[in-house]
Design an enzyme around this catalytic site. Structure first.
Site, short mmCIF file in Angstrom:
data_model
loop_
_atom_site.label_atom_id
_atom_site.label_comp_id
_atom_site.label_asym_id
_atom_site.label_seq_id
_atom_site.Cartn_x
_atom_site.Cartn_y
_atom_site.Cartn_z
N GLY A 66 48.96 180.88 23.78
CA GLY A 66 49.36 182.19 24.28
C GLY A 66 48.77 183.32 23.45
O GLY A 66 48.20 184.28 23.99
N ASP A 123 40.89 179.10 25.65
CA ASP A 123 41.80 180.25 25.64
C ASP A 123 41.03 181.56 25.71
O ASP A 123 41.48 182.52 26.35
CB ASP A 123 42.67 180.23 24.38
CG ASP A 123 43.53 178.99 24.28
OD1 ASP A 123 43.92 178.46 25.33
OD2 ASP A 123 43.81 178.56 23.15
N ALA A 178 32.21 182.26 21.49
CA ALA A 178 33.29 181.80 20.62
C ALA A 178 32.96 180.46 19.97
O ALA A 178 33.29 180.23 18.80
CB ALA A 178 34.60 181.70 21.40
#
EC number: 2.7.1.15
Length: 308
Positions: A41, A262, A292
């Site tokens: 999250g 994510d 990333a």
């Protein structure tokens, strides 16, 4: 621009770097031993904020020293933490991550305070029709399902990342627009929704054609839209409008895959909140994830330079 609201986990990642992952019963020497902010999250919220979205986080941390580490880059990214609750007497969530020499990771998650997120934490959450709400599987299932109902009532947009795979209600997956899954998660979603999967469909070696068939089947079962991520092969995007599309991936030198999925999810959410189409948002997500994996860690490897 509408908001991105992430209802999900906040962890601290404990990293070890190894030449190769140990076999059962084997001890190997490692390096690094660093402690960094993580949690699916929190990773997604940071990625959304760095992609330009006004972002809020809903979740829980403990009352330990790890809490400040877990929140540090959320704060730096400008994420609204008004609805992040500290739970007395409970440790913050922790992920034990080993990264091999080829950049592949192995992760064990200890939920800690993430399992303390309740329906009360989302009660009264103000949502507008343009807002994008992102959920994953690292908080209690009943909270994810209730969030989906809240989003539907508010007329906002729900983005479900079925990671890790948990037994969400079929209605939650059908509210998703999009449902974002990798190969293994796509097959699990098909099981929840009663979608038939071809005998030749192999999650470990899924090609674009198989992913396209699977995504189309999920949409036909009532899911608003589906994105199946395929790593370097890009992503398949399917909805009820037109034929499925393939968003090509990028071939890059991989250093560490931790948090790349994510990063993709958060970047897609930011694009949707901005008003981009799903395919356009997925292309931006592919590009952000490719950048990333060329850095170390999760949140630290995202687009901080671009933000400055």
């Amino acid at each position: 621009m509408s908001r991105v609201v992430v209802v999900g986990s906040i962890n601290v990642d404990l990293f070890a770097r190894v030449e190769r992952h140990p076999r059962p019963g084997e001890t190997v020497l490692g390096s690094d031993g660093s402690t960094r902010p993580g949690g699916k999250g929190a990773n997604q919220a940071v990625a959304a904020a760095l992609a330009g979205a006004s972002t809020a986080m809903v979740g829980c941390v403990g009352d330990d020293a790890h809490a400040e580490v877990g929140l540090s880059l959320l704060r730096r990214a400008g994420v609204d933490l008004t609805r992040v609750r500290a739970v007395p007497g409970v440790p913050s969530g922790v992920a034990l991550i080993t990264v091999s020499a080829v950049g592949e990771n192995s992760i064990i998650v200890i939920p800690g305070a993430n399992h303390e997120v309740t329906r009360d934490d989302i009660a009264g959450l103000e949502l507008g029709p343009g807002d994008v709400v992102v959920v994953q599987g690292e908080i209690p299932v009943e909270v994810v399902d209730e969030t989906a109902c809240l989003v539907e009532r508010a007329g906002a947009r729900l983005m479900v990342n079925l990671a890790p795979v948990v037994p969400l209600a079929a209605t939650t997956l059908r509210i998703a627009d999009p449902l974002v899954v990798n190969e293994h998660e796509a097959i699990a979603a098909a099981g929840i929704l009663g979608v038939e999967v071809g005998e030749d469909t192999d999650a470990d070696h899924m090609d674009v054609a198989s992913a396209t068939d699977l995504a189309s089947g999920l949409v036909s079962s009532g899911v608003g839209s589906v994105v199946v991520t395929l790593g370097a092969d890009g992503a398949v995007v399917a909805s009820g409008e037109g034929e499925p599309l393939t968003c090509a991936g990028e071939s890059v030198s991989v250093v560490d895959t931790t948090g790349a999925g994510d990063c993709f999810v958060g970047t897609v959410a930011a694009g949707l909140a901005r008003g981009d189409g799903l395919a356009e948002a997925a292309r931006a997500g592919n590009a952000a994830a490719a950048r990333a994996v060329q850095g170390h860690g999760a949140q630290e490897s995202y687009d901080w330079e671009e933000r400055r």
